[in-house]
Write an enzyme that holds these catalytic residues in place. Structure first.
Site, PDB file in Angstrom:
ATOM      1  N   GLY A   4       1.517   2.738  -3.221  1.00 59.41           N
ATOM      2  CA  GLY A   4       0.100   3.064  -3.014  1.00 59.41           C
ATOM      3  C   GLY A   4      -0.441   3.876  -4.176  1.00 59.41           C
TER       4      GLY A   4
ATOM      5  N   SER B 283      -2.509   2.937  -6.608  1.00 64.30           N
ATOM      6  CA  SER B 283      -3.735   2.475  -7.270  1.00 64.30           C
ATOM      7  C   SER B 283      -4.923   3.400  -7.033  1.00 64.30           C
ATOM      8  CB  SER B 283      -4.085   1.061  -6.775  1.00 64.30           C
ATOM      9  OG  SER B 283      -4.262   1.071  -5.371  1.00 64.30           O
TER      10      SER B 283
ATOM     11  N   ILE C 155      -4.519   9.692  -3.084  1.00 66.26           N
ATOM     12  CA  ILE C 155      -3.465  10.684  -3.300  1.00 66.26           C
ATOM     13  C   ILE C 155      -2.338  10.095  -4.164  1.00 66.26           C
ATOM     14  CG2 ILE C 155      -1.685  12.052  -2.118  1.00 66.26           C
ATOM     15  CD1 ILE C 155      -3.701  12.298   0.260  1.00 66.26           C
TER      16      ILE C 155
ATOM     17  N   ASP D  40       3.019  -6.446  -0.833  1.00 64.86           N
ATOM     18  CA  ASP D  40       2.652  -6.008   0.511  1.00 64.86           C
ATOM     19  C   ASP D  40       3.878  -5.352   1.134  1.00 64.86           C
ATOM     20  OD1 ASP D  40       1.857  -5.577   3.077  1.00 64.86           O
ATOM     21  OD2 ASP D  40       1.461  -7.685   3.561  1.00 64.86           O
TER      22      ASP D  40
ATOM     23  N   ASN E  54       4.182   6.803  -0.558  1.00 68.51           N
ATOM     24  CA  ASN E  54       2.842   7.343  -0.295  1.00 68.51           C
ATOM     25  C   ASN E  54       1.953   6.382   0.497  1.00 68.51           C
ATOM     26  OD1 ASN E  54       0.187   8.857  -1.077  1.00 68.51           O
ATOM     27  ND2 ASN E  54      -0.053   6.781  -1.900  1.00 68.51           N
TER      28      ASN E  54
ATOM     29  N   SER F 183       1.702  13.523   7.057  1.00 73.50           N
ATOM     30  CA  SER F 183       0.343  13.941   7.415  1.00 73.50           C
ATOM     31  C   SER F 183       0.466  15.100   8.397  1.00 73.50           C
ATOM     32  CB  SER F 183      -0.381  12.784   8.107  1.00 73.50           C
ATOM     33  OG  SER F 183      -1.587  13.215   8.706  1.00 73.50           O
TER      34      SER F 183
ATOM     35  N   TYR G 291      -0.865   5.764  14.314  1.00 73.11           N
ATOM     36  CA  TYR G 291      -0.712   6.547  13.075  1.00 73.11           C
ATOM     37  C   TYR G 291       0.115   7.802  13.337  1.00 73.11           C
ATOM     38  CZ  TYR G 291      -2.257   8.956   8.760  1.00 73.11           C
ATOM     39  OH  TYR G 291      -2.306   9.616   7.555  1.00 73.11           O
TER      40      TYR G 291
ATOM     41  N   LYS H   6       3.724   8.714  11.605  1.00 68.94           N
ATOM     42  CA  LYS H   6       3.927   9.916  10.779  1.00 68.94           C
ATOM     43  C   LYS H   6       4.912  10.881  11.441  1.00 68.94           C
ATOM     44  CE  LYS H   6       1.083   8.826   7.389  1.00 68.94           C
ATOM     45  NZ  LYS H   6       1.568   8.608   6.017  1.00 68.94           N
TER      46      LYS H   6
ATOM     47  N   ILE I   4      -8.034  15.244   3.274  1.00 73.56           N
ATOM     48  CA  ILE I   4      -8.183  15.149   1.824  1.00 73.56           C
ATOM     49  C   ILE I   4      -9.261  14.102   1.540  1.00 73.56           C
ATOM     50  CG2 ILE I   4      -6.981  14.722  -0.364  1.00 73.56           C
ATOM     51  CD1 ILE I   4      -5.781  17.100   1.299  1.00 73.56           C
TER      52      ILE I   4
END
Ligand SMILES: NC(=O)c1ccc[n+]([C@@H]2O[C@H](COP(=O)([O-])OP(=O)(O)OC[C@H]3O[C@@H](n4cnc5c(N)ncnc54)[C@H](O)[C@@H]3O)[C@@H](O)[C@H]2O)c1
Length: 269
Positions: free
Chosen positions: A17, A19, A22, A68, A95, A148, A161, A165, A194
């Site tokens: 991640g 691109s 964070i 992916d 990430n 998170s 989610y 996490k 964030i």
């Protein structure tokens, strides 16, 4: 403590991640401290190319792979390709993540599986493939999982989610125990709120942002991407060499408070 304690010269990092958000910030931060960086991204070719160029302008090596991560069967071959191109991996930063905001009774099997696949399955299998290679090459590597505050305290509307996490937190401690004898550390960074594009997928009334800011003790503001970078550099660097199985919370104090009792104190008492 000298600046050398944060020096990553000669180290190679693989970061998912990378691109945007964070991940982009951490990729640039690791490179600023001397690391060569390989990023994995899902779809934004232009953004990934910009991150690669920015790292190369710092005089470091940089690579990018479009993949992916939900396709866990592809993570072994991906690790092989990265290792072959980079020669080694000293630091793995897991990430990438996705999230949907929806009540428990609206969660479809598809959203549940997608969330767990990217946020937890991919983290485990990438860590497994990379750690095997680190162990074989006797590299005392670093694995940093971006978790998170939702991995520590639950939030309504994010059951999938939160579960991913929360799982990531205990997965991190499990790997810290198993990889400790090889000198590999495994930790999480747990950001609070964030300012990144991850929030743009949520259809939220602006009143939420006012409410959230009010509850963030540190200056009543969201954190910036740059404010997450120091935690990653610390955990990747010689300065973090004896830290493992921990979470480093970067949330402006968001989850410090139980109840704002003081606000309800009777006047004059
Ligand atoms: N922004 C916040 O407030 C916040 C708070 C707590 C935790 N986090 C965590 O920080 C990390 C980064 O979040 P962000 O805010 O920068 O998010 P973001 O949405 O801006 O970036 C997510 C990145 O993950 C990549 N990604 C997502 N699914 C992928 C897939 N299937 N395959 C490959 N790449 C994929 C995307 O391409 C992107 O580069 C995530 O783990 C997130 O859970 C963010």
């Amino acid at each position: 403590m000298t600046a050398g304690r944060f020096d990553l010269t000669g180290k190679t990092a693989l970061l998912t991640g990378g691109s945007r958000g964070i991940g982009r910030g951490i990729a640039l931060g690791l490179a600023e401290h001397g690391a060569n960086v390989a990023i994995v991204y899902r779809s934004a070719d232009d953004q990934a190319a910009q991150v690669v160029s920015a790292i190369q302008r710092m005089g470091r090596q940089a690579w990018s792979w479009r993949e992916d991560l939900a396709r866990t069967d592809r993570l072994g071959p991906l690790t092989d390709r990265v290792w072959q191109a980079c020669g080694r991996i000293d630091i793995l930063v897991n990430n990438a993540a996705i999230s949907y905001l929806e009540a428990y009774d609206a969660i479809t099997p598809e959203h549940w599986r997608q969330t767990l696949a990217v946020n937890l399955d991919a983290v485990f299998f990438l860590a497994q493939h990379v750690a095997r290679k680190m162990v074989a090459a006797r590299i005392k590597g670093r694995i940093i999982n971006v978790s998170s505050t939702n991995g520590l305290v639950a939030e309504a509307g994010l059951a999938h989610y939160n579960a991913s996490k929360g799982g990531l937190e205990l997965l991190t401690r499990s790997l810290a125990i198993e990889l400790g004898e090889y000198g590999i550390t495994v930790n999480t960074i747990a950001p609070g709120l964030i300012d990144t594009e991850i929030h743009s997928g949520f259809e939220l009334d602006p009143a939420f942002f006012e409410y959230a800011r009010e509850h963030i003790p540190l200056e009543h503001r969201f954190g910036t991407v740059e404010e997450c970078v120091g935690a990653a550099v610390f955990l990747a660097s010689p300065a973090g060499s004896y830290v493992t199985g921990q979470h480093l919370v970067v949330d402006g104090g968001l989850i410090c408070e139980q109840f704002p009792r003081l606000r309800f104190m009777k006047q004059g008492s």
